[in-house]
Design a protein around this motif. Structure first.
Motif, PDB file in Angstrom:
ATOM      1  N   ALA A 286       0.845  -1.200   0.000  1.00  0.00           N
ATOM      2  CA  ALA A 286       0.000   0.000   0.000  1.00  0.00           C
ATOM      3  C   ALA A 286       0.880   1.250   0.000  1.00  0.00           C
ATOM      4  CB  ALA A 286      -0.882  -0.009   1.243  1.00  0.00           C
TER       5      ALA A 286
ATOM      6  N   PHE B 122      -7.620   0.949  -3.595  1.00  0.00           N
ATOM      7  CA  PHE B 122      -7.863  -0.028  -2.544  1.00  0.00           C
ATOM      8  C   PHE B 122      -9.236  -0.674  -2.672  1.00  0.00           C
ATOM      9  CE2 PHE B 122      -4.770   2.526   0.271  1.00  0.00           C
ATOM     10  CZ  PHE B 122      -3.700   1.963  -0.400  1.00  0.00           C
TER      11      PHE B 122
ATOM     12  N   PHE C   2      -3.109  -6.338   2.051  1.00  0.00           N
ATOM     13  CA  PHE C   2      -2.389  -5.065   1.940  1.00  0.00           C
ATOM     14  C   PHE C   2      -1.213  -5.109   2.920  1.00  0.00           C
ATOM     15  CE2 PHE C   2      -6.767  -3.882   0.715  1.00  0.00           C
ATOM     16  CZ  PHE C   2      -6.500  -3.374  -0.551  1.00  0.00           C
TER      17      PHE C   2
END
Ligand code: SAM
Length: 324
Positions: free
Chosen positions: A158, A167, A183
């Protein structure tokens, strides 16, 4: 076997090469070095695994560099899966060569794969990994699914300003496919100003991500999830995990030992390189001696990694050298 802090060590990650066909921006912010010439051989790897299993290791993960670049990767997997006591054998890959190799790897005993994918956008893919290969990776994910690897996990690093507008697209993958999305918080790599600036600019915490996905509900974790905090969207086929090495380290649950492609044992991802297994193997050591080296590494495991409060301090200059 337990370490000095009472943690059971049952997981060995082996980096089978430093070479990689991608140039991910976060992996070596100071530049990608030329890989070592001769990584551990199939025989070396099998001997290390035998010694590790005798000490209670039952889970093995192959990583790199890019493990599928090894021409003998199928032989490596076959050799490890033939060792009695290996209960779980997994591999972390960028997916580029999975379309070609997934079936053969499944046939010789690979159980699971984690595939790294930081964007679902073809144009952005090349900016992040340096190679225009989104379609090959996407085909690799499908090939892994068809080969029966389960649970199949997609790892997303991320990064604020790089992929943080994707996302929810990644989260939606878990509705359309039985693929678990995880993530991973950006970790600090490289002790230079450039590397620190990259980390400061792009780090985003798992808590912020979770807050951006309000429909998430807590969930049980799929097999082999280690330290991930796991959630699920309504009607999803798979879970969404968050791995928080920076904002909330999980060292108290660390069950791992690592061997680099050069054969150095590492008790901590961000710790000093330890015992030289490769040198010992070249000298023809006994299995007892290999077990002794592994046990010494387990005994030397630090309580937590060294970037606790000031997590900008790191001894790792390229994740591809140690295997992430
Ligand atoms: N080539 C394989 C791959 O791409 O998955 C295996 C090696 S790669 C070093 C292993 C994992 O480390 C990948 O999931 C990658 O995204 C992650 N990684 C590398 N650098 C990282 C960083 N600075 N922060 C967080 N994760 C990182």
């Amino acid at each position: 076997m337990q370490d000095t802090f009472g943690r059971t060590i049952d997981y060995l990650r082996i980096s089978v090469t430093e070479a990689c066909n991608f140039r991910c921006i976060y992996c070596a912010p100071n530049g990608h070095a030329t890989p070592q010439e001769s990584p551990l051989s199939v025989d070396d790897i099998e001997r290390i695994v035998r010694a590790a299993v005798a000490l209670g290791i039952s889970k093995i993960r192959l990583t790199g560099g890019e493990p599928l670049l090894r021409r003998d990767i199928v032989s490596i997997v076959r050799a490890i899966s033939s060792v009695d006591g290996v209960q779980d054998l997994a591999l972390t890959t960028n997916g580029f060569l999975l379309g070609r190799l997934a079936r053969d790897l499944a046939d010789v005993g690979l159980k699971r794969v984690n595939i790294s994918l930081d964007t679902l956008r073809r144009d952005r893919f090349v900016d992040i990994v340096g190679v225009d290969a989104f379609d090959a990776v996407w085909a690799g994910i499908h090939a892994a699914d068809e080969a029966g690897f389960a649970p199949l996990k997609i790892n997303v690093v991320a990064m604020r300003g790089i992929n943080d507008d994707e996302f929810s697209d990644f989260a939606r993958l878990t509705i359309d496919h039985p693929w678990h999305v995880r993530f991973i918080e950006l970790m600090p790599v490289g002790a230079s100003d450039v590397a620190r600036e990259f980390f400061d600019r792009h780090f985003i915490s798992a808590s912020e991500l979770i807050a951006r996905l309000p429909e998430l509900a807590k969930s049980d974790s799929p097999k082999g999830s280690g330290p991930a905090r796991t959630y699920r969207l309504p009607n999803a086929q798979a879970t969404i995990g968050f791995i928080t090495p920076a904002s909330e380290h999980f060292c108290n649950a660390c069950n791992r030992l690592r061997v680099t492609a050069r054969g150095a044992l590492c008790a901590c991802l961000f710790g000093e390189r330890g015992e030289d297994m490769r040198g010992a193997l070249c000298e023809g050591v006994s299995e007892n001696k290999l077990q002794e080296l592994l046990a010494r590494a387990i005994d030397s495991k630090p309580e937590h990694h060294p970037f606790g409060e000031d997590f900008k301090i790191t001894s790792v200059d390229a994740m591809s050298k140690i295997g992430g």
